[in-house]
Each structure stands twice: as C-alpha cells, then as structure tokens.
Design a protein around this motif. Sequence first.
Motif, PDB file in Angstrom:
ATOM      1  N   PRO A   1      13.711  38.416 -10.230  1.00  0.00           N
ATOM      2  CA  PRO A   1      12.935  39.881  -9.383  1.00  0.00           C
ATOM      3  C   PRO A   1      11.317  39.807 -10.992  1.00  0.00           C
ATOM      4  O   PRO A   1      11.811  38.937 -12.068  1.00  0.00           O
ATOM      5  CB  PRO A   1      13.576  40.683  -9.727  1.00  0.00           C
ATOM      6  CG  PRO A   1      14.288  40.697 -10.441  1.00  0.00           C
ATOM      7  CD  PRO A   1      14.932  39.391 -10.474  1.00  0.00           C
ATOM      8  N   ALA A   2      10.619  39.897 -10.026  1.00  0.00           N
ATOM      9  CA  ALA A   2       9.464  40.537 -11.134  1.00  0.00           C
ATOM     10  C   ALA A   2      10.015  40.698 -12.691  1.00  0.00           C
ATOM     11  O   ALA A   2      10.712  42.375 -12.102  1.00  0.00           O
ATOM     12  CB  ALA A   2       8.382  41.003 -10.981  1.00  0.00           C
ATOM     13  N   PHE A   3       9.404  41.359 -14.113  1.00  0.00           N
ATOM     14  CA  PHE A   3      10.132  41.687 -14.886  1.00  0.00           C
ATOM     15  C   PHE A   3       9.952  42.933 -14.727  1.00  0.00           C
ATOM     16  O   PHE A   3       9.076  43.371 -14.354  1.00  0.00           O
ATOM     17  CB  PHE A   3       9.057  41.117 -16.121  1.00  0.00           C
ATOM     18  CG  PHE A   3       9.617  42.096 -17.138  1.00  0.00           C
ATOM     19  CD1 PHE A   3      11.157  41.947 -18.008  1.00  0.00           C
ATOM     20  CD2 PHE A   3       8.972  43.359 -17.885  1.00  0.00           C
ATOM     21  CE1 PHE A   3      11.666  42.966 -18.977  1.00  0.00           C
ATOM     22  CE2 PHE A   3       9.487  43.354 -19.082  1.00  0.00           C
ATOM     23  CZ  PHE A   3      10.353  43.662 -19.317  1.00  0.00           C
ATOM     24  N   SER A   4      11.543  43.919 -14.950  1.00  0.00           N
ATOM     25  CA  SER A   4      10.942  45.601 -15.437  1.00  0.00           C
ATOM     26  C   SER A   4      11.638  45.841 -16.272  1.00  0.00           C
ATOM     27  O   SER A   4      13.314  44.858 -16.414  1.00  0.00           O
ATOM     28  CB  SER A   4      11.929  45.867 -13.764  1.00  0.00           C
ATOM     29  OG  SER A   4      12.158  47.131 -14.168  1.00  0.00           O
ATOM     30  N   SER A   5      11.887  46.280 -17.406  1.00  0.00           N
ATOM     31  CA  SER A   5      12.904  46.908 -18.865  1.00  0.00           C
ATOM     32  C   SER A   5      13.966  47.329 -17.947  1.00  0.00           C
ATOM     33  O   SER A   5      14.730  46.915 -18.867  1.00  0.00           O
ATOM     34  CB  SER A   5      11.901  48.740 -18.881  1.00  0.00           C
ATOM     35  OG  SER A   5      10.631  47.535 -19.535  1.00  0.00           O
ATOM     36  N   ASN A   6      14.067  47.608 -17.022  1.00  0.00           N
ATOM     37  CA  ASN A   6      16.039  47.332 -17.064  1.00  0.00           C
ATOM     38  C   ASN A   6      16.438  46.410 -16.049  1.00  0.00           C
ATOM     39  O   ASN A   6      17.573  46.689 -15.798  1.00  0.00           O
ATOM     40  CB  ASN A   6      15.380  49.272 -16.103  1.00  0.00           C
ATOM     41  CG  ASN A   6      14.960  50.961 -17.103  1.00  0.00           C
ATOM     42  OD1 ASN A   6      15.877  50.669 -18.024  1.00  0.00           O
ATOM     43  ND2 ASN A   6      14.440  51.792 -16.492  1.00  0.00           N
ATOM     44  N   THR A   7      15.492  45.958 -15.577  1.00  0.00           N
ATOM     45  CA  THR A   7      16.255  44.568 -15.334  1.00  0.00           C
ATOM     46  C   THR A   7      16.567  43.468 -16.204  1.00  0.00           C
ATOM     47  O   THR A   7      15.999  43.342 -17.359  1.00  0.00           O
ATOM     48  CB  THR A   7      15.256  44.036 -14.138  1.00  0.00           C
ATOM     49  OG1 THR A   7      14.556  44.705 -12.910  1.00  0.00           O
ATOM     50  CG2 THR A   7      16.506  42.599 -13.353  1.00  0.00           C
TER      51      THR A   7
ATOM     52  N   ALA B   1      17.783  50.689 -19.190  1.00  0.00           N
ATOM     53  CA  ALA B   1      18.965  49.557 -21.192  1.00  0.00           C
ATOM     54  C   ALA B   1      18.355  50.589 -22.506  1.00  0.00           C
ATOM     55  O   ALA B   1      18.040  51.573 -22.487  1.00  0.00           O
ATOM     56  CB  ALA B   1      17.691  48.710 -20.937  1.00  0.00           C
ATOM     57  N   GLN B   2      19.826  50.242 -22.995  1.00  0.00           N
ATOM     58  CA  GLN B   2      19.408  50.736 -24.408  1.00  0.00           C
ATOM     59  C   GLN B   2      18.491  50.586 -25.361  1.00  0.00           C
ATOM     60  O   GLN B   2      17.081  51.226 -25.654  1.00  0.00           O
ATOM     61  CB  GLN B   2      20.710  50.451 -25.525  1.00  0.00           C
ATOM     62  CG  GLN B   2      22.028  50.932 -24.221  1.00  0.00           C
ATOM     63  CD  GLN B   2      22.750  52.281 -24.175  1.00  0.00           C
ATOM     64  OE1 GLN B   2      22.049  53.150 -25.510  1.00  0.00           O
ATOM     65  NE2 GLN B   2      22.772  53.004 -23.408  1.00  0.00           N
ATOM     66  N   VAL B   3      18.278  49.430 -25.665  1.00  0.00           N
ATOM     67  CA  VAL B   3      17.050  49.278 -26.198  1.00  0.00           C
ATOM     68  C   VAL B   3      15.962  48.316 -25.617  1.00  0.00           C
ATOM     69  O   VAL B   3      15.918  47.256 -25.202  1.00  0.00           O
ATOM     70  CB  VAL B   3      17.286  48.495 -27.690  1.00  0.00           C
ATOM     71  CG1 VAL B   3      16.183  48.038 -28.188  1.00  0.00           C
ATOM     72  CG2 VAL B   3      18.530  49.100 -28.206  1.00  0.00           C
ATOM     73  N   PRO B   4      15.117  48.081 -23.954  1.00  0.00           N
ATOM     74  CA  PRO B   4      14.166  48.000 -22.885  1.00  0.00           C
ATOM     75  C   PRO B   4      13.576  47.360 -24.299  1.00  0.00           C
ATOM     76  O   PRO B   4      13.218  47.423 -25.062  1.00  0.00           O
ATOM     77  CB  PRO B   4      14.103  48.983 -22.872  1.00  0.00           C
ATOM     78  CG  PRO B   4      13.808  50.678 -23.520  1.00  0.00           C
ATOM     79  CD  PRO B   4      15.016  50.200 -24.134  1.00  0.00           C
ATOM     80  N   LEU B   5      12.825  46.243 -22.990  1.00  0.00           N
ATOM     81  CA  LEU B   5      11.687  45.441 -23.295  1.00  0.00           C
ATOM     82  C   LEU B   5      10.531  45.495 -22.584  1.00  0.00           C
ATOM     83  O   LEU B   5      10.470  46.321 -21.891  1.00  0.00           O
ATOM     84  CB  LEU B   5      12.092  43.503 -23.053  1.00  0.00           C
ATOM     85  CG  LEU B   5      12.968  42.738 -23.485  1.00  0.00           C
ATOM     86  CD1 LEU B   5      13.670  41.688 -22.178  1.00  0.00           C
ATOM     87  CD2 LEU B   5      12.913  42.718 -25.029  1.00  0.00           C
ATOM     88  N   ALA B   6       9.384  45.363 -23.372  1.00  0.00           N
ATOM     89  CA  ALA B   6       8.582  45.937 -23.551  1.00  0.00           C
ATOM     90  C   ALA B   6       7.736  44.722 -22.349  1.00  0.00           C
ATOM     91  O   ALA B   6       6.676  44.598 -20.946  1.00  0.00           O
ATOM     92  CB  ALA B   6       7.355  46.522 -23.949  1.00  0.00           C
ATOM     93  N   SER B   7       8.070  42.624 -22.680  1.00  0.00           N
ATOM     94  CA  SER B   7       7.433  42.502 -22.033  1.00  0.00           C
ATOM     95  C   SER B   7       8.200  40.914 -21.838  1.00  0.00           C
ATOM     96  O   SER B   7       8.529  41.087 -22.411  1.00  0.00           O
ATOM     97  CB  SER B   7       5.695  41.936 -21.891  1.00  0.00           C
ATOM     98  OG  SER B   7       6.203  41.645 -23.507  1.00  0.00           O
ATOM     99  N   LEU B   8       8.197  40.008 -20.815  1.00  0.00           N
ATOM    100  CA  LEU B   8       8.668  39.063 -21.047  1.00  0.00           C
ATOM    101  C   LEU B   8       8.566  37.469 -20.172  1.00  0.00           C
ATOM    102  O   LEU B   8       8.413  38.001 -18.711  1.00  0.00           O
ATOM    103  CB  LEU B   8      10.818  38.953 -20.240  1.00  0.00           C
ATOM    104  CG  LEU B   8      11.291  37.970 -20.080  1.00  0.00           C
ATOM    105  CD1 LEU B   8      11.692  37.316 -21.817  1.00  0.00           C
ATOM    106  CD2 LEU B   8      12.597  38.495 -19.197  1.00  0.00           C
ATOM    107  N   THR B   9       8.181  36.723 -20.597  1.00  0.00           N
ATOM    108  CA  THR B   9       7.609  35.907 -19.503  1.00  0.00           C
ATOM    109  C   THR B   9       8.136  34.354 -20.308  1.00  0.00           C
ATOM    110  O   THR B   9       8.520  34.435 -21.133  1.00  0.00           O
ATOM    111  CB  THR B   9       6.422  35.431 -20.275  1.00  0.00           C
ATOM    112  OG1 THR B   9       5.712  35.255 -21.961  1.00  0.00           O
ATOM    113  CG2 THR B   9       5.093  36.818 -19.567  1.00  0.00           C
TER     114      THR B   9
END
Length: 533
Positions: free
Chosen positions: A55-61, A38-46
Amino acid sequence: MMGRPFTIAVQYLASFFILMMGLNLYGCSDSASVSNEAQVPLASLTITPPGVLQPAFSSNTTSYAAEVPKTVASVTVTASPQDITATMTINEVSTVAGQGRSIPLGPPGSPVTITITVSSQTGSESTYTVTITRLLSSDNNLSALTVTPGILAPTFTSGTLNYTVDVATGVTSVTVAATKADPDAVISGDMPNDGRATIQLSGPGTTTQVTITVTAPNGNSKTYRVTVDRAASSNNNLSALSVTPGTLAPAFAPNQLSYTVDVATGVTSVTVTATKADPNAVISGDVPNDGQATIQLSGPGTTTQVTITVTAPNGNSKTYRVTIDRAASSNNNLSALSVTPGTLAPAFAPNQLPYTVDVATGVSSLTITATVQDSNASLMINGQGISSGQPREISPLAPPGSDTLITILVRAPSGAEKTYTVTVKRPLPSSDATLSVLTVSAGTLNPGFAAGTLNYTVNVPASVDSMTVAATKSDPNAVMSSPGSVIAPAGVATGSVSSALGLGATTLFTITVIAQDGVSTRPYTINVFRDAR
C-alpha cells in the motif's frame, strides 16, 4: 473517577477497531505488515524509477510490493528514519538516511525482496520489506506477416488482426511467415513458434483460414487470422465426347461446340457420353452430371438435338450441341393387300408385286384395300392418294371380256418407290345353257342323265301320284325356268318343279336353261307315265 477509566476503555476499543481495519485494507490484499507502532519507524520510503508502493507508505506499515516494467533492470531505494540518530541498512549495506541505494532486479517475471533495517541508539530495531516484481512483457504483436504467393489485404499492421489473400486456382499451398515483435513471445495455432509454415489449401473455389496466435511473456495472447481464397476453376471444357452408335462430325475437340451424327433409320436411341475436363465442373442440359445419358430419337427422317452445358466452378458455362440425324425410312412395302370380291393370285406377299383377280362377268366394281408397313410412307391407288388401310372402290370395271389394271404406288419416307399391280379379269357372258344335274323324286330317268341329252321318260307305278324334278345349272349365272315361272334365277344354281300325276296318263315336265349371254337356250323335257293299276 468513574468517567476516566470508561474514557480510556473507549479509546483502546477505537484504536483496536482502526488497527483491524488497517489489517483488512493492507495486510490482506497487499501483504503489508502493520504494527501498533514501529519500534524505529521510517519517515519516508521511495523507489526509483517510480514504482507505486502497495500500500501507500505509512511509518507503521512494514511490508510493501511494487511492479516495474520489463525494461527496468534495477531500482534505487531511498529511505529516511524518523530518528535522525538511528542507523539504517538496505539489503544489509549501511546506508545514510536519504541516500539512494541501487538494487539490481531479477529477470522479467521474478520478484526481488529488498530489506530496510532501522536500528536506534538504544538497540531497538524495525525491518521494512519491499518486494519488487519486474513485469513480463505484454507485447503480443507481430512485427511482420507475409503470405507467398499472395498479397495481404489490407496491408499488414500489427494492430490489424484479420486479412485475406487471393490466390489462383492452380495454387495448392502457400507459405506463411510471421515475425514476433517480442522474441520471447510464443507463436501457436496453425504456425509453429519459428513463425514459418507451409499451408496446404483446400480445393479450387474454397477458403482456408490460417490462425496465428501470439502469446506475450505475461500470458496475454492475440490471434491474427488470414483467410486464403483459392479461386474457383474457370475450366468449362469437356475432355471427351462420344455418341454410340454414331461418329461425331467433326472429330471432337474441347473448343469445338457443334457436332452432327448420322444414324440409320432403325436406330431409336443413342448413348451420349461426356467427360468433364475439371471434375468439379457441373454438366447439365440433356446429359446429367455423371456425364452419360440415353437419348430417345424422334422418328425416321427427323433430327434430335442434344445439349451439354458445362459450368465451371467459378460459374462460367459453355454449351456443346450434338445434332443427331436419323435417316428416313426406305421401307416402301405393303403389309397387306386385299380385294372384294375376288381372291388375289398369287397370295399376297410384300415382295410380290403383280397380282390377278378373276371376277364374274356381272361384277362391275371392286373394292381394294392396301396397308403400308411404314406408317410414314405414302400410298396412291390409281394415281390418287389414300390413307393406309382405307378401302378404295374401283368402278366401273372394264366391260366383260376385258381386264382392269389397278396400280398401288408406295413411296417410302426416303423417297424410294414401289408399285404393286392388280389385274382384274372380267370374262365375257357364258353361253352355257346346260344342266349339270337332273333328278326325279320317283322312278328313273331314261336314258340316264347327260348334259347333252334333252329328252327323258320316267315310268312310275299307280301308287305315285306326284313328281318333283330337280335340276342344277352348269353355269350358276344362267337362268332356269319352267313354264310360267323362273325356278333358279342367275346366281342360284339349283331349282325344282313339282306336279300331280294323272292315273294312266303321261305328264310333261319342261325345264328351260337360258345361258348368261341370253342367247343360248336348252329345254330339257321329262315325260312321266303313271301306270293305270
């Protein structure tokens, strides 16, 4: 130098293989987008209340889906970029990293897509999406169920699906009321969606099944079943009973079980008609289920019992009994009467009672035969029982010159009696010693024959060398003789005597008749003269 490019190539192939596996695992089955980076990835998402990301969180998903219960009307989305200098919007609303953003959800069954956009200081941007589906209700329960009239067995609980209800035989319909636990569920089957129906029942002794299917908003269904048992009828009565010909005694009543019917002696059968009070009951016994039978009766003077059993639909039975009394015959007639020897005077007729019979003086016994019209009648001759049609000898008869009385008593089955009489007349012995006929084989009697003339002459020419004299007794029972022999014993009417004639001589023929009484005697003489030339 050759080893390094080969190593790099292997690393790129391995990365490509891992990426393809990721697409297979997440991109296809969970509709998630995966990039190499990801160009600007997330570190977490809930999301809160807890919704499990798929699927389970992944920065590139970058694409996710989640389901929440129907009761959840909103969710809180919380995300943090990996780059602390990056900015973030949730559904285009600027949101600080780690700050929860409340997102209202649509009605149950509808999806809501939440967009999280992350921007770097250099202008790079990444977009994550989370599609939240608010689940439809899965509640396919009833909260109440009743049947009127009737009581559910077992008592209603939402988890119990099968019930029975007993109702009386006279109940033709019931009202079923069903209440959905979830007002948005749908009721179907034998019930409309409003949950109330009048159910027509089958006949007594049958079961009617009512199905109530409850379909939850999410499509899951559950079927409740109520079996309504309508009691079989206990009516084992007749509503009508008749016997033709005849009259029931006492008069018919449904609870009166025993009857008698009197019929005439000539009635050989009756028709019994029975009507069931309950058309579903069953008739048996001497009458078939259709309720009508022709009953053959026993002989006159006997009784015939007819049973009619009525079995109600519930199995209870009741038996009616009709005793048919056929009157005894009053027939005390004879159908035939004869005597041997002799002839009845007048000729026999059933209603002619006195008769006479003339027999010869020498008859000392007589046989009489009587036959009754009714085979069940009894017969007595001269006070002694005898079978119909069996000859009875009457011996000895009264002496000649007196009568013998024979009585024939016929007693009908009913007890009525009739007496026939036969008077046998036996005359005194005859004193008749006369001839009724006297003839010669040639010539002519002189004088002409007369019973009272005893002496005759006959002239014949020389050419007649023999003569036969024939005579007939006036009384066949007399004895006729010629010197030296009997030429007509008692019972033989005619006799004759023959003799040669002498030329130019007279030949004497004598015929003596001795009467039956053995006393009276008459000698008849015939002098026959044969001419000499």
